[in-house]
Design a protein around this motif. Structure first.
Motif, mmCIF file in Angstrom:
data_model
loop_
_atom_site.group_PDB
_atom_site.id
_atom_site.type_symbol
_atom_site.label_atom_id
_atom_site.label_comp_id
_atom_site.label_asym_id
_atom_site.label_seq_id
_atom_site.Cartn_x
_atom_site.Cartn_y
_atom_site.Cartn_z
ATOM 1 N N MET A 95 -6.448 64.986 70.510
ATOM 2 C CA MET A 95 -7.529 65.564 71.300
ATOM 3 C C MET A 95 -8.742 65.667 70.387
ATOM 4 O O MET A 95 -8.634 65.574 69.158
ATOM 5 N N HIS A 96 -9.923 65.839 70.980
ATOM 6 C CA HIS A 96 -11.155 65.952 70.218
ATOM 7 C C HIS A 96 -11.514 67.428 70.082
ATOM 8 O O HIS A 96 -11.506 68.164 71.068
ATOM 9 N N LEU A 97 -11.820 67.843 68.867
ATOM 10 C CA LEU A 97 -12.197 69.219 68.587
ATOM 11 C C LEU A 97 -13.624 69.235 68.050
ATOM 12 O O LEU A 97 -13.928 68.532 67.086
ATOM 13 N N GLU A 98 -14.498 70.010 68.681
ATOM 14 C CA GLU A 98 -15.872 70.153 68.224
ATOM 15 C C GLU A 98 -16.183 71.640 68.119
ATOM 16 O O GLU A 98 -16.022 72.384 69.089
ATOM 17 N N GLU A 99 -16.607 72.069 66.915
ATOM 18 C CA GLU A 99 -16.950 73.463 66.693
ATOM 19 C C GLU A 99 -18.337 73.526 66.093
ATOM 20 O O GLU A 99 -18.664 72.760 65.180
ATOM 21 N N ARG A 100 -19.190 74.391 66.628
ATOM 22 C CA ARG A 100 -20.619 74.363 66.291
ATOM 23 C C ARG A 100 -20.875 74.508 64.796
ATOM 24 O O ARG A 100 -21.707 73.812 64.227
ATOM 25 N N ALA A 101 -20.177 75.422 64.144
ATOM 26 C CA ALA A 101 -20.462 75.695 62.737
ATOM 27 C C ALA A 101 -19.722 74.763 61.792
ATOM 28 O O ALA A 101 -20.219 74.432 60.717
ATOM 29 N N GLY A 103 -17.996 71.566 62.616
ATOM 30 C CA GLY A 103 -18.121 70.132 62.821
ATOM 31 C C GLY A 103 -17.173 69.626 63.888
ATOM 32 O O GLY A 103 -16.638 70.394 64.690
ATOM 33 N N ALA A 104 -16.942 68.318 63.889
ATOM 34 C CA ALA A 104 -16.123 67.674 64.912
ATOM 35 C C ALA A 104 -15.061 66.810 64.257
ATOM 36 O O ALA A 104 -15.237 66.314 63.147
ATOM 37 N N THR A 105 -13.949 66.640 64.965
ATOM 38 C CA THR A 105 -12.874 65.810 64.447
ATOM 39 C C THR A 105 -12.002 65.333 65.606
ATOM 40 O O THR A 105 -12.091 65.849 66.721
ATOM 41 N N VAL A 106 -11.176 64.360 65.334
ATOM 42 C CA VAL A 106 -10.103 63.979 66.249
ATOM 43 C C VAL A 106 -8.836 64.601 65.690
ATOM 44 O O VAL A 106 -8.410 64.294 64.580
ATOM 45 N N PHE A 107 -8.258 65.508 66.445
ATOM 46 C CA PHE A 107 -7.085 66.260 66.018
ATOM 47 C C PHE A 107 -5.862 65.484 66.485
ATOM 48 O O PHE A 107 -5.683 65.270 67.681
ATOM 49 N N GLY A 108 -5.037 65.008 65.540
ATOM 50 C CA GLY A 108 -3.964 64.096 65.904
ATOM 51 C C GLY A 108 -2.602 64.485 65.404
ATOM 52 O O GLY A 108 -2.358 65.620 64.976
#
Length: 346
Positions: A95-101, A103-108
């Protein structure tokens, strides 16, 4: 159409629990778990396939097991206060995780995310057609202290919360779990005890998981490495940008160390201390993240994307991309494009 939901703890943890129940009720049918404190939600046929199993444990700790595939992309916006605690472990899928402070990543697959001890806001994106199996352990932060037993919750503060900021962010965005920790999470899916004893078993596994996380942050026994000087930290932080600026150069640990005026051993040890990964694993993951953005945001061919991300061979790029994201570059682009059109129409 893309489905979108929101969760906030602004009105307290009890209200957040109600929001989760409303969210599950909107996408699934609750059939109960056959025992008090267990709820099983089966996804509705129009939503997807699979189930969500929720166990209410000691002191209001919630253990949730996911095994599901959504027909359409699902976005979950979140705005959580600092007293919210959650561990999320992905058995397989993504799933894709995006957090404002942060950053963003693909959580696998085999990645563990540990929530920050501060307020956080962002979104989770569950791609269409992608099976996800995972575990969530969530609670009020103060409620988790009971699971540290005689060790005391201070062990968590000293180890996990005491990490350098960049390393702590890496634990939030997802890091690979060691085999023993992965096995403990896998055990949560295979408990064969009679239903009335499962809560006790699951609580013991939560204690084991927390103990293994804390133990995994302990420095290894043996000779103590000298602390890094500020100039060393500055030089090591140049490595990711240096590699991205010169994608088609054949870098080695020795050539990087020479360019930075460091020994290869010092560079490797320092990089792992700062980023929680090896130099070239970190670089490969950064290249693949860049590729995922280019596939979604541009019309470049797969071969052109591969070239822009440091791959001279499109076949090698496709193999690496599928291994990391679970889909080929074309499948990834098509899935995100369809989801984007549906969201625009809706």
């Amino acid at each position: 159409m893309t489905r979108r939901f929101s969760l906030t703890s602004a009105h307290g943890y009890a209200d957040l629990g109600r929001q989760y129940r409303d969210f599950y009720a909107a996408i699934a049918t609750c059939r109960g778990g056959g025992v008090e404190g267990v709820r099983v939600y089966d996804l509705r046929p129009g939503t997807g396939v699979g189930s969500i199993t929720v166990h209410e444990l000691l002191h209001g700790v919630t253990l949730t097991l996911y095994d599901l595939t959504f027909h359409d992309e699902l976005i979950l916006d979140f705005d959580l206060a600092g007293d919210y605690f959650e561990l999320e472990y992905c058995v397989d899928g993504l799933m894709h995780l995006e957090e404002r402070a942060t950053g963003a990543t693909v959580f696998g697959a085999n990645e563990l995310s540990i929530s920050h001890s501060r307020a956080s806001a962002g979104r989770l994106v569950r791609p269409a057609g992608q099976r996800y199996r995972g575990v969530s352990i969530a609670a009020r932060r103060e409620a988790v202290t009971v699971f540290f037993g005689s060790l005391g919750a201070a062990a968590w503060e000293e180890s996990v919360e005491g990490m350098p900021a960049e390393l702590r962010d890496a634990h939030y965005l997802g890091r690979q779990a060691p085999p023993e920790l992965a096995a403990a999470f896998a055990d949560l899916f295979t408990c064969a005890l009679p239903a009335r004893f499962r809560a006790l078993y699951l609580e013991s596994k939560v204690m084991e998981i927390l103990a293994r996380i804390v133990a995994g942050t302990e420095p290894p026994r043996g000779p103590v490495r000298p602390p890094m000087a500020e100039y060393e930290i500055e030089r090591i932080r140049r490595v990711p940008e240096l590699l991205m600026e010169n994608l088609h150069e054949q870098h080695t640990g020795e050539s990087l160390a020479r360019a930075l005026g460091m020994t290869p051993k010092r560079l490797n040890e320092g990089f792992k201390q700062l980023y929680g990964d090896t130099v070239f694993n970190h670089h490969r993951n950064a290249c693949l993240r860049r590729a995922s953005l280019l596939l979604v945001e541009t019309d470049l061919s797969v071969a052109a994307v591969a070239l822009r991300c440091g791959y001279s061979s499109p076949s090698n790029f496709c193999h690496a991309f599928k291994k990391h994201y679970g889909r080929t570059p074309r499948q990834y682009r098509a899935g995100r494009a369809v989801a984007g059109v549906r969201e625009a129409v809706s």
